[in-house]
Design a protein around this motif. Structure first.
Motif, PDB file in Angstrom:
ATOM      1  N   HIS A 209       0.781  -1.228   0.000  1.00  0.00           N
ATOM      2  CA  HIS A 209       0.000   0.000   0.000  1.00  0.00           C
ATOM      3  C   HIS A 209       0.820   1.289   0.000  1.00  0.00           C
ATOM      4  N   ALA A 210       2.115   1.211   0.311  1.00  0.00           N
ATOM      5  CA  ALA A 210       2.907   2.431   0.504  1.00  0.00           C
ATOM      6  C   ALA A 210       3.425   3.004  -0.816  1.00  0.00           C
ATOM      7  N   ASP A 211       3.413   4.332  -0.904  1.00  0.00           N
ATOM      8  CA  ASP A 211       4.063   5.027  -2.023  1.00  0.00           C
ATOM      9  C   ASP A 211       5.552   5.180  -1.768  1.00  0.00           C
ATOM     10  N   PHE A 212       5.908   5.276  -0.492  1.00  0.00           N
ATOM     11  CA  PHE A 212       7.306   5.393  -0.083  1.00  0.00           C
ATOM     12  C   PHE A 212       7.554   4.396   1.040  1.00  0.00           C
ATOM     13  N   ILE A 213       8.691   3.713   0.990  1.00  0.00           N
ATOM     14  CA  ILE A 213       9.083   2.759   2.027  1.00  0.00           C
ATOM     15  C   ILE A 213      10.351   3.279   2.697  1.00  0.00           C
ATOM     16  N   THR A 214      10.353   3.349   4.033  1.00  0.00           N
ATOM     17  CA  THR A 214      11.563   3.727   4.754  1.00  0.00           C
ATOM     18  C   THR A 214      11.829   2.693   5.841  1.00  0.00           C
ATOM     19  N   LEU A 215      13.089   2.294   5.963  1.00  0.00           N
ATOM     20  CA  LEU A 215      13.449   1.198   6.867  1.00  0.00           C
ATOM     21  C   LEU A 215      14.207   1.707   8.088  1.00  0.00           C
ATOM     22  N   ALA A 228      14.326  -8.800  -4.148  1.00  0.00           N
ATOM     23  CA  ALA A 228      13.483  -8.847  -5.342  1.00  0.00           C
ATOM     24  C   ALA A 228      12.057  -9.280  -5.029  1.00  0.00           C
ATOM     25  N   ALA A 229      11.896 -10.270  -4.143  1.00  0.00           N
ATOM     26  CA  ALA A 229      10.547 -10.769  -3.838  1.00  0.00           C
ATOM     27  C   ALA A 229       9.706  -9.703  -3.162  1.00  0.00           C
ATOM     28  N   GLU A 230      10.313  -8.951  -2.252  1.00  0.00           N
ATOM     29  CA  GLU A 230       9.566  -7.900  -1.543  1.00  0.00           C
ATOM     30  C   GLU A 230       9.273  -6.728  -2.471  1.00  0.00           C
ATOM     31  N   ILE A 231      10.237  -6.373  -3.308  1.00  0.00           N
ATOM     32  CA  ILE A 231      10.022  -5.264  -4.246  1.00  0.00           C
ATOM     33  C   ILE A 231       8.883  -5.594  -5.210  1.00  0.00           C
ATOM     34  N   ALA A 232       8.778  -6.846  -5.604  1.00  0.00           N
ATOM     35  CA  ALA A 232       7.708  -7.252  -6.523  1.00  0.00           C
ATOM     36  C   ALA A 232       6.321  -7.016  -5.930  1.00  0.00           C
ATOM     37  N   LYS A 233       6.210  -7.026  -4.610  1.00  0.00           N
ATOM     38  CA  LYS A 233       4.923  -6.818  -3.939  1.00  0.00           C
ATOM     39  C   LYS A 233       4.567  -5.337  -3.806  1.00  0.00           C
ATOM     40  N   MET A 234       5.522  -4.461  -4.070  1.00  0.00           N
ATOM     41  CA  MET A 234       5.303  -3.027  -3.898  1.00  0.00           C
ATOM     42  C   MET A 234       4.562  -2.428  -5.076  1.00  0.00           C
ATOM     43  N   LYS A 235       4.039  -1.225  -4.872  1.00  0.00           N
ATOM     44  CA  LYS A 235       3.423  -0.477  -5.956  1.00  0.00           C
ATOM     45  C   LYS A 235       4.443  -0.161  -7.039  1.00  0.00           C
ATOM     46  N   ASP A 236       3.989  -0.068  -8.275  1.00  0.00           N
ATOM     47  CA  ASP A 236       4.854   0.437  -9.338  1.00  0.00           C
ATOM     48  C   ASP A 236       5.166   1.906  -9.048  1.00  0.00           C
ATOM     49  N   GLY A 237       6.430   2.276  -9.177  1.00  0.00           N
ATOM     50  CA  GLY A 237       6.821   3.659  -8.928  1.00  0.00           C
ATOM     51  C   GLY A 237       7.100   3.977  -7.476  1.00  0.00           C
ATOM     52  N   ASP A 253      19.383  -6.000  -6.345  1.00  0.00           N
ATOM     53  CA  ASP A 253      17.951  -6.059  -6.658  1.00  0.00           C
ATOM     54  C   ASP A 253      17.361  -4.658  -6.738  1.00  0.00           C
ATOM     55  N   LEU A 254      17.847  -3.754  -5.895  1.00  0.00           N
ATOM     56  CA  LEU A 254      17.369  -2.368  -5.938  1.00  0.00           C
ATOM     57  C   LEU A 254      17.735  -1.719  -7.272  1.00  0.00           C
ATOM     58  N   ILE A 255      18.955  -1.912  -7.720  1.00  0.00           N
ATOM     59  CA  ILE A 255      19.382  -1.318  -8.986  1.00  0.00           C
ATOM     60  C   ILE A 255      18.551  -1.847 -10.154  1.00  0.00           C
ATOM     61  N   LYS A 256      18.285  -3.147 -10.154  1.00  0.00           N
ATOM     62  CA  LYS A 256      17.440  -3.717 -11.212  1.00  0.00           C
ATOM     63  C   LYS A 256      16.055  -3.079 -11.207  1.00  0.00           C
ATOM     64  N   ALA A 257      15.502  -2.872 -10.002  1.00  0.00           N
ATOM     65  CA  ALA A 257      14.168  -2.287  -9.894  1.00  0.00           C
ATOM     66  C   ALA A 257      14.169  -0.818 -10.307  1.00  0.00           C
ATOM     67  N   SER A 260      14.343  -0.772 -14.155  1.00  0.00           N
ATOM     68  CA  SER A 260      13.095  -1.179 -14.807  1.00  0.00           C
ATOM     69  C   SER A 260      11.971  -0.166 -14.597  1.00  0.00           C
ATOM     70  N   GLY A 261      12.134   0.731 -13.637  1.00  0.00           N
ATOM     71  CA  GLY A 261      11.084   1.692 -13.323  1.00  0.00           C
ATOM     72  C   GLY A 261      10.144   1.229 -12.228  1.00  0.00           C
ATOM     73  N   LYS A 262      10.291  -0.015 -11.756  1.00  0.00           N
ATOM     74  CA  LYS A 262       9.462  -0.502 -10.650  1.00  0.00           C
ATOM     75  C   LYS A 262       9.635   0.395  -9.433  1.00  0.00           C
ATOM     76  N   VAL A 263      10.882   0.782  -9.150  1.00  0.00           N
ATOM     77  CA  VAL A 263      11.187   1.743  -8.096  1.00  0.00           C
ATOM     78  C   VAL A 263      11.563   3.062  -8.763  1.00  0.00           C
ATOM     79  N   SER A 264      10.893   4.142  -8.378  1.00  0.00           N
ATOM     80  CA  SER A 264      11.131   5.426  -9.046  1.00  0.00           C
ATOM     81  C   SER A 264      12.419   6.081  -8.592  1.00  0.00           C
ATOM     82  N   PHE A 265      12.729   5.993  -7.299  1.00  0.00           N
ATOM     83  CA  PHE A 265      13.995   6.517  -6.796  1.00  0.00           C
ATOM     84  C   PHE A 265      14.291   5.891  -5.446  1.00  0.00           C
ATOM     85  N   ALA A 266      15.530   6.053  -5.009  1.00  0.00           N
ATOM     86  CA  ALA A 266      15.940   5.539  -3.706  1.00  0.00           C
ATOM     87  C   ALA A 266      16.789   6.583  -3.007  1.00  0.00           C
ATOM     88  N   GLY A 267      16.837   6.491  -1.682  1.00  0.00           N
ATOM     89  CA  GLY A 267      17.721   7.319  -0.888  1.00  0.00           C
ATOM     90  C   GLY A 267      18.516   6.413   0.035  1.00  0.00           C
TER      91      GLY A 267
END
Length: 319
Positions: A209-215, A228-237, A253-257, A260-267
């Motif tokens: 459900h989250a637009d942004f994930i912070t750990l 990769a498995a957890e990222i696949a469950k996230m929203k696109d973007g 896995d983060l770089i691949k995402a 591909s555009g699955k993850v829009s950006f990371a910090g």
């Protein structure tokens, strides 16, 4: 009574300890010479941050040690249980840097949402020759207000992140195996406040459900928490922020995402191979980068120094 602050200590902490009669040594001793230095100087208290490791071998080699202190939250560079089994006090400062880390989370979020990590690189290079081109490229920014932030780990830092997010008008969802509910006190400038109760959810629901994930979790003993498995469950973007520990997010896995555009950006404030992060991470245009500076504010360092001083004086009954 000698204290070795091997990774440094804020002046406020040094002054507080000196006033109580302690000798504070801030010489940076290389790891391989640390045991000899501690024994030669009869150091009773060793203070570290993340650079110095305090493992079983060092503990066994230094029978004069009575206190090991970590200026910060995570203590994965200290063999805590073993030290305590040797009747050595192990202390840290879990509350001192929470606000600073939480603010850095939002520095990364704002940077990624408005492409600052990339525009700050390119404007000095082509800003005077391709201004309109860059303006068009960075025209698709987004606001944080009304978006959903997913906080993984609702300890002190996670709750500080929630407090800022609520103040920005964001929806907060959270996952934590040890905390079922957190009451977040959101303060306003005129001494008014509201309390907001946040019930934690299963990790899978937060990812979905989250637009942004912070750990905000400790280092993982059994691999990463987000791959990769957890990222696949996230929203696109979705966007992912890691200001906790390197290895919590699987970097490849983060770089691949990101590609591909699955993850829009990371910090990222933390990395797998500190202090030599991978070039693929450092060069990626969709990653906002800081060199593990979450707690590196003047205010946090002041609180860390004073907190360590208070705990040391209490343990050694110096008043």
């Amino acid at each position: 009574m000698k204290i070795l602050a091997n990774d440094g200590l804020d002046q406020s902490g040094i002054e507080a300890l000196t006033e109580k009669g302690f000798e504070v040594i801030t010489t940076k001793v290389p790891q391989e010479f640390l045991a000899d230095f501690i024994n030669d100087q009869q150091v009773r208290t060793l203070l570290v941050r993340s650079a110095t490791e305090v493992r079983k071998e060092l503990i066994d080699a230094c029978p004069c040690l009575e206190i090991i202190g970590r200026g910060g939250v995570g203590m994965d560079n200290i063999d805590v249980d073993y030290a305590r089994s040797k009747n050595i006090h192990v202390i840290n400062t879990p509350a001192a840097s929470s606000a600073s880390v939480a603010e850095l989370v939002f520095a990364h979020l704002f940077s990624g949402a408005r492409f600052l990590q990339d525009s700050n690189r390119r404007m000095p290079l082509i800003g005077n020759s391709a201004f309109n081109q860059l303006k068009k490229e960075y025209a698709g920014g987004i606001e944080l207000r009304d978006k959903t932030i997913g906080i993984i780990g609702m300890g002190r830092i996670g709750q500080e992140v929630a407090r800022i997010a609520l103040g920005l008008g964001m929806r907060v969802v959270a996952a934590d195996n040890n905390i079922g509910k957190a009451t977040i006190k959101v303060k306003f400038y005129n001494n008014q406040f509201i309390n907001v109760d946040i019930d934690t959810e299963p990790l899978e629901d937060v990812l979905k459900h989250a637009d942004f994930i912070t750990l905000h979790v400790p280092a993982q003993k059994d691999g990463c928490m987000i791959g990769a498995a957890e990222i696949a469950k996230m929203k696109d973007g979705v966007a992912i922020i890691n200001c906790s520990r390197g290895g919590v997010v699987h970097e490849k896995d983060l770089i691949k995402a990101l590609d591909s555009g699955k993850v829009s950006f990371a910090g990222l404030d933390v990395f797998d191979n500190e202090p030599t992060p991978g070039k693929d991470i450092l060069d990626h245009t969709k990653i906002s980068l800081t060199p593990h500076t979450g707690a590196s504010t003047l205010e946090a360092q002041d609180r860390i120094g004073l907190s360590l001083a208070e705990q040391i004086c209490s343990i050694l009954q110096v008043y």
